[in-house]
Design a protein around this motif. Sequence first.
Motif, PDB file in Angstrom:
ATOM      1  N   VAL A 115      -5.423   6.113   3.746  1.00 13.87           N
ATOM      2  CA  VAL A 115      -6.704   5.390   3.801  1.00 13.87           C
ATOM      3  C   VAL A 115      -6.474   3.882   3.805  1.00 13.87           C
ATOM      4  O   VAL A 115      -7.067   3.141   4.601  1.00 13.87           O
ATOM      5  CB  VAL A 115      -7.590   5.801   2.607  1.00 13.87           C
ATOM      6  N   GLY A 116      -5.598   3.396   2.923  1.00 17.89           N
ATOM      7  CA  GLY A 116      -5.355   1.965   2.816  1.00 17.89           C
ATOM      8  C   GLY A 116      -4.728   1.383   4.070  1.00 17.89           C
ATOM      9  O   GLY A 116      -5.067   0.269   4.492  1.00 17.89           O
ATOM     10  N   THR A 117      -3.813   2.117   4.701  1.00 19.88           N
ATOM     11  CA  THR A 117      -3.157   1.628   5.912  1.00 19.88           C
ATOM     12  C   THR A 117      -4.139   1.551   7.076  1.00 19.88           C
ATOM     13  O   THR A 117      -4.154   0.575   7.838  1.00 19.88           O
ATOM     14  CB  THR A 117      -1.973   2.529   6.285  1.00 19.88           C
ATOM     15  N   LEU A 118      -4.967   2.567   7.237  1.00 20.30           N
ATOM     16  CA  LEU A 118      -5.977   2.541   8.299  1.00 20.30           C
ATOM     17  C   LEU A 118      -6.956   1.390   8.096  1.00 20.30           C
ATOM     18  O   LEU A 118      -7.348   0.714   9.058  1.00 20.30           O
ATOM     19  CB  LEU A 118      -6.724   3.875   8.340  1.00 20.30           C
ATOM     20  N   LEU A 119      -7.336   1.140   6.856  1.00 16.73           N
ATOM     21  CA  LEU A 119      -8.253   0.041   6.566  1.00 16.73           C
ATOM     22  C   LEU A 119      -7.610  -1.301   6.912  1.00 16.73           C
ATOM     23  O   LEU A 119      -8.243  -2.173   7.526  1.00 16.73           O
ATOM     24  CB  LEU A 119      -8.645   0.084   5.086  1.00 16.73           C
ATOM     25  N   ALA A 120      -6.338  -1.476   6.536  1.00 17.30           N
ATOM     26  CA  ALA A 120      -5.635  -2.722   6.841  1.00 17.30           C
ATOM     27  C   ALA A 120      -5.515  -2.939   8.344  1.00 17.30           C
ATOM     28  O   ALA A 120      -5.679  -4.059   8.843  1.00 17.30           O
ATOM     29  CB  ALA A 120      -4.246  -2.704   6.199  1.00 17.30           C
ATOM     30  N   VAL A 176       0.840  -1.201   0.000  1.00 18.85           N
ATOM     31  CA  VAL A 176       0.000   0.000   0.000  1.00 18.85           C
ATOM     32  C   VAL A 176       0.878   1.255   0.000  1.00 18.85           C
ATOM     33  O   VAL A 176       0.653   2.200  -0.768  1.00 18.85           O
ATOM     34  CB  VAL A 176      -0.940  -0.004   1.221  1.00 18.85           C
ATOM     35  N   MET A 226      -7.539  -1.897  10.644  1.00 17.06           N
ATOM     36  CA  MET A 226      -8.847  -2.260  11.189  1.00 17.06           C
ATOM     37  C   MET A 226      -9.220  -3.700  10.846  1.00 17.06           C
ATOM     38  O   MET A 226      -9.834  -4.407  11.652  1.00 17.06           O
ATOM     39  CB  MET A 226      -9.919  -1.297  10.669  1.00 17.06           C
ATOM     40  N   LEU A 227      -8.838  -4.160   9.666  1.00 16.82           N
ATOM     41  CA  LEU A 227      -9.197  -5.507   9.237  1.00 16.82           C
ATOM     42  C   LEU A 227      -8.396  -6.584   9.971  1.00 16.82           C
ATOM     43  O   LEU A 227      -8.897  -7.693  10.203  1.00 16.82           O
ATOM     44  CB  LEU A 227      -9.000  -5.643   7.721  1.00 16.82           C
TER      45      LEU A 227
END
Length: 424
Positions: A403-408, A236, A410-411
């Motif tokens: 955005v991508g790092t925060l999503l990862a 990412v 959380m997942l």
Amino acid sequence: MRRLRALLADTRPLRVPAYRRLFNAQIITVIGAQLTIVTVPAQIYAMTGSSAYVGLTGLFGLVPLVVFGLYGGSLADHFDRRRLLTATTTGLIVTSALLFLQAAIGNTNVWVLLGIFSLQQACFAVNQPTRSAVLPRIMPHNLLPAANALNMTVFTGGAIAGPLVGGALIPVLGFSWLYLVDTVFLLATLRAVLLLPPLPVEVVAGSSPGLRSVIDGFAYLATQPVLLMSFVVDLVAMVFGMPRALIPEMADINFGGPEGGGLAFAVLFAAMPAGAFLGGVLSGWVSRVELQGRAVVVAILVWGGAIVGFGAAVGLADGTTRPWLWVAAFFFALGGAADAASSALRSTMLQSAATDAMRGRLQGVFIVVVAGGPRLADVLHGLAAAPFGAVATTIAGGALVVVGTLLAAMLVPAFVRYRAPLAG
């Protein structure tokens, strides 16, 4: 004084003779390698005047990195690693000499240059996972974070000198002499490799290098969600947030520099590794980090924000080198410091968790991600810059990293909570 020593890089790994020889050789050879990294895109841009062609270095580097990085990791789990390093280092010397030859005879065919570059990346793709797999064999595990931070410091130190020297000397000496320096400097690495002890591996019965072995490595990785996520967040960060292919265009158009080399070109290429070098010098804290996953997430968020700032500063330039060139350089340097911390921590997580029988294959995946991500970014940024412009592409990429790092995170919260043993 104690606080200062605690902040500065941990140099205990240099007490290990085999590591010290490799480290000293890297100081010399990484400068030459960075000269080539700078000179190849500069020569292509001088030939074509196109960032899209410069971006093709990403494609011609990515394909051999993926194929030979994965296969090279398999080889590193089945053959003596010193012999493998000797063969691939020799290959790097030969391909660097070919780059010198094509420039010396005045080659104007961009596909010849890209073809030689691709062969060089194939040698690099086998060499790097093997070199990384060697480190835990010659180094106590509690010193791995410090050793990885020292490696990053050397690499980025050369990455500062390379662009500055290359950017300044390309207009004066031309491309061929810089390729020749890389060729000569690589001999120091070859000598250090030849002085390593034999490094055979414990081959699992019935196992052989090849596709099946590579698949076994991926199967093992699938059972390790924390290590898998360490690859994802780096992809990412690099794919969306590495605007390296756009630097020749930015230096030329936004800062009014010449098409090949010049001050702006050198400063922009050197800014990120300068920040990474400073981060490495002040990396004493890395050995003391317990929540390594959280530290990686924070570092990548800083990287993404810095790339947004970098792109905004470039956009505010008016065709001159002052003052926005230095603002852009500051943000790129900040991103480099964050990336150095992330890289050292992720390397340690992988080297500590993997067994020696799997270490080469996982390092192969690692080098595909770490080196392949920026090359994929070269392709995507080069293509996106044509319709949207270099500035908009850079700013959007940095925002996508955040955005991508925060999503990862959380997942896979287990990645954020990951604690690695600091001794063993």
